[in-house]
Design an enzyme around this catalytic site. Sequence first.
Site, short mmCIF file in Angstrom:
data_model
loop_
_atom_site.label_atom_id
_atom_site.label_comp_id
_atom_site.label_asym_id
_atom_site.label_seq_id
_atom_site.Cartn_x
_atom_site.Cartn_y
_atom_site.Cartn_z
N TRP A 155 -17.22 75.11 67.95
CA TRP A 155 -15.84 74.63 67.91
C TRP A 155 -15.73 73.23 67.29
O TRP A 155 -14.64 72.80 66.94
CB TRP A 155 -15.24 74.59 69.32
N ASN A 156 -16.84 72.48 67.16
CA ASN A 156 -16.68 71.06 66.82
C ASN A 156 -16.32 70.81 65.35
O ASN A 156 -15.79 69.76 65.03
CB ASN A 156 -17.89 70.24 67.26
N LYS A 179 -17.78 85.40 63.87
CA LYS A 179 -17.25 85.20 65.22
C LYS A 179 -17.16 83.70 65.47
O LYS A 179 -18.16 83.05 65.76
CB LYS A 179 -18.16 85.83 66.28
N PRO A 180 -15.96 83.13 65.34
CA PRO A 180 -15.83 81.69 65.59
C PRO A 180 -15.85 81.40 67.08
O PRO A 180 -15.74 82.31 67.90
CB PRO A 180 -14.46 81.37 64.99
N ALA A 181 -15.95 80.12 67.42
CA ALA A 181 -15.97 79.72 68.84
C ALA A 181 -14.64 80.09 69.50
O ALA A 181 -13.58 80.03 68.88
CB ALA A 181 -16.20 78.22 68.94
N GLY A 233 -24.92 76.28 67.20
CA GLY A 233 -24.44 76.10 68.58
C GLY A 233 -25.54 75.54 69.44
O GLY A 233 -26.46 74.86 68.95
N SER A 234 -25.47 75.86 70.72
CA SER A 234 -26.40 75.25 71.67
C SER A 234 -27.80 75.86 71.56
O SER A 234 -27.96 77.01 71.14
CB SER A 234 -25.88 75.46 73.09
N GLU A 255 -29.02 76.61 63.80
CA GLU A 255 -28.77 75.17 63.75
C GLU A 255 -28.31 74.80 65.16
O GLU A 255 -27.19 75.12 65.55
CB GLU A 255 -27.72 74.88 62.68
N LEU A 256 -29.22 74.18 65.91
CA LEU A 256 -29.00 74.03 67.36
C LEU A 256 -28.74 72.57 67.73
O LEU A 256 -28.34 71.78 66.89
CB LEU A 256 -30.22 74.61 68.10
N CYS A 289 -23.53 67.54 66.46
CA CYS A 289 -24.94 67.68 66.82
C CYS A 289 -25.79 66.61 66.13
O CYS A 289 -26.97 66.47 66.44
CB CYS A 289 -25.44 69.08 66.52
N GLU A 387 -28.47 66.32 75.39
CA GLU A 387 -27.40 66.04 74.45
C GLU A 387 -26.15 65.58 75.23
O GLU A 387 -25.82 66.18 76.25
CB GLU A 387 -27.08 67.33 73.69
N GLU A 464 -28.78 74.48 55.69
CA GLU A 464 -27.47 74.80 55.13
C GLU A 464 -27.05 73.65 54.22
O GLU A 464 -27.17 72.49 54.60
CB GLU A 464 -26.43 74.98 56.25
P1 ADP Z 1 -21.23 74.96 72.87
O1 ADP Z 1 -21.97 74.50 74.08
O2 ADP Z 1 -21.16 73.97 71.78
O3 ADP Z 1 -19.93 75.63 73.15
P2 ADP Z 1 -22.41 77.52 72.45
O4 ADP Z 1 -23.80 77.77 71.99
O5 ADP Z 1 -22.03 77.99 73.81
O6 ADP Z 1 -22.19 75.99 72.23
O7 ADP Z 1 -21.36 78.15 71.44
C1 ADP Z 1 -21.57 78.22 70.05
C2 ADP Z 1 -21.10 79.58 69.57
O8 ADP Z 1 -21.92 80.57 70.19
C3 ADP Z 1 -19.67 79.91 69.94
O9 ADP Z 1 -19.09 80.67 68.90
C4 ADP Z 1 -19.85 80.77 71.16
O10 ADP Z 1 -18.78 81.66 71.38
C5 ADP Z 1 -21.10 81.54 70.78
N1 ADP Z 1 -21.81 82.17 71.91
C6 ADP Z 1 -22.00 81.70 73.16
N2 ADP Z 1 -22.69 82.59 73.91
C7 ADP Z 1 -22.94 83.66 73.11
C8 ADP Z 1 -23.60 84.91 73.27
N3 ADP Z 1 -24.14 85.27 74.44
N4 ADP Z 1 -23.68 85.75 72.21
C9 ADP Z 1 -23.13 85.41 71.04
N5 ADP Z 1 -22.50 84.25 70.81
C10 ADP Z 1 -22.39 83.38 71.82
#
Ligand code: ADP
Length: 483
Positions: A155-156, A179-181, A233-234, A255-256, A289, A387, A464
């Site tokens: 989402w950031n 699939k966006p956040a 993401g995370s 990219e974590l 990040c 983080e 990227e």
């Molecule tokens: P943040 O802590 O920054 O929200 P996340 O890793 O939870 O980071 O989210 C980053 C992306 O990963 C978002 O699009 C979120 O919806 C997606 N996401 C989170 N959990 C899952 C999952 N189990 N499978 C697929 N995508 C996921």
Amino acid sequence: MGLPGAWLHPLLYIGGQFAEAETGRRYPVQNPANGEALGSAPDASADDVRRAIDAAYEAFPTWSRATALERSQALRRFYENMVSHREELAWMITSEEGKPLAEARGEAQIGAEYVAWYAEEARRVYGETVPGARPDQRILVIRQPVGVVGAITPWNFPVSMVTRKMAPALASGCTVVLKPAEHTPLSALALARLAEAAGLPAGVFNVVTAQDPVPVGRQLLDDPRVRKLSFTGSTTVGKYLMRESAAQVKKLSLELGGHAPTLVFADADLEQAVSGVIASKFRNAGQTCICLNRILVEESIAEPFSEKLTQAVARLKVGDGMESGVEVGPLINEEGLAKVAAQVEDAVARGAVVACGGQRLAQAHGNFFAPTVLLNVRPDMAIMREETFGPVAPITTFREEDEAIALANDTLYGLASYVFSRDVSRVLRVSERLEYGIVGVNDPIPTVVEAPFGGVKESGFGREGGHWGMDNFLEVKYISLRI
Ligand code: ADP
């Protein structure tokens, strides 16, 4: 400016069609600056994702065999559409993510620039010829698109993280299911509108939004037609995707998280270091990040540096990103706020001193945390290991270059790092020893479309940006020809 109604209550984009989720379900999207409902998004199920994969799979043969010029021109039109709607995109970003409008404009611009860059890169998917091992052997090495790509974005950066994946994927000849956040579905679906208006063929780019990412992610993992996942993401979710991708040996780029150290040496330009630290730490309220997470200052300048930094941080204007002059917006949600508060509490309980800020701001319903400087920070505090994703700058000191490098590398992460120094030999020496994918030298904002963004260690793999961004979506094949 009012945002178009279709942007605030958008539809899924599947196979070139805009439609509600099959169940008809929608979910509300909030503005983090005031907690008010901004709009709503379709709540897709696994069935919707399957339809999106069907569409991407069907579009792949034609798109991958289109000429490089055709793909390039389609991306170019998308770029132009983004540029002509840059202001609406910026408003959309600030409304659903919270960053100040000036930053959102910057994001909309760089988001478009990724598309322009990969429109050009589409025409440079070069192969090689290699001398054969036998007199009658000729070897041709070609690069071909991986296939259907599942892109999962955070989402950031609701716009630029999307285009940084979809543009090189499409340029390579892949088709995409995005699939966006769940917090920022509106920007992604606005991009779908712009892509459709630019005439991208049906099915090459599909967007499914959902409140619960788990079933959507499961479908992308389980469907063998999805040949590659590109995730930002995370680290926790990245590790999960890596484990689950093993079943089909799906290609992955990750990219974590990061835990960026900033090394400020006594030979740095102090003013430059202070303004650099502010630019890196407080951008997007600390929610990137590559935002610096730890400041390591050479002991001999720690006092003047900390004083100057504290004075400058205390002056930062916090508020709704739509208000002019605001430099620090809200955090994305309560959860983010609670995490930042807990890290500050933990640090203080272990002996850190709050030089300014230190608590949440009682602003009506918004998720605001006061820009904070912490002194006397030690490596055993949570803020030095986890983080933060918030506007908190923790300062610790070092005496020797070797000690600074050891402290900087003492983390599981390896995304971005920063060095402030005017000694060119030191800068190179230190940069080479930092275990990070990115080193910003006197440069707090190193991200540009030309360069290979990505990390090492638990910050992930794959790059990227630049021509490297294409590698994520291309397979290498060789043709051995006996003549
Ligand atoms: P943040 O802590 O920054 O929200 P996340 O890793 O939870 O980071 O989210 C980053 C992306 O990963 C978002 O699009 C979120 O919806 C997606 N996401 C989170 N959990 C899952 C999952 N189990 N499978 C697929 N995508 C996921």
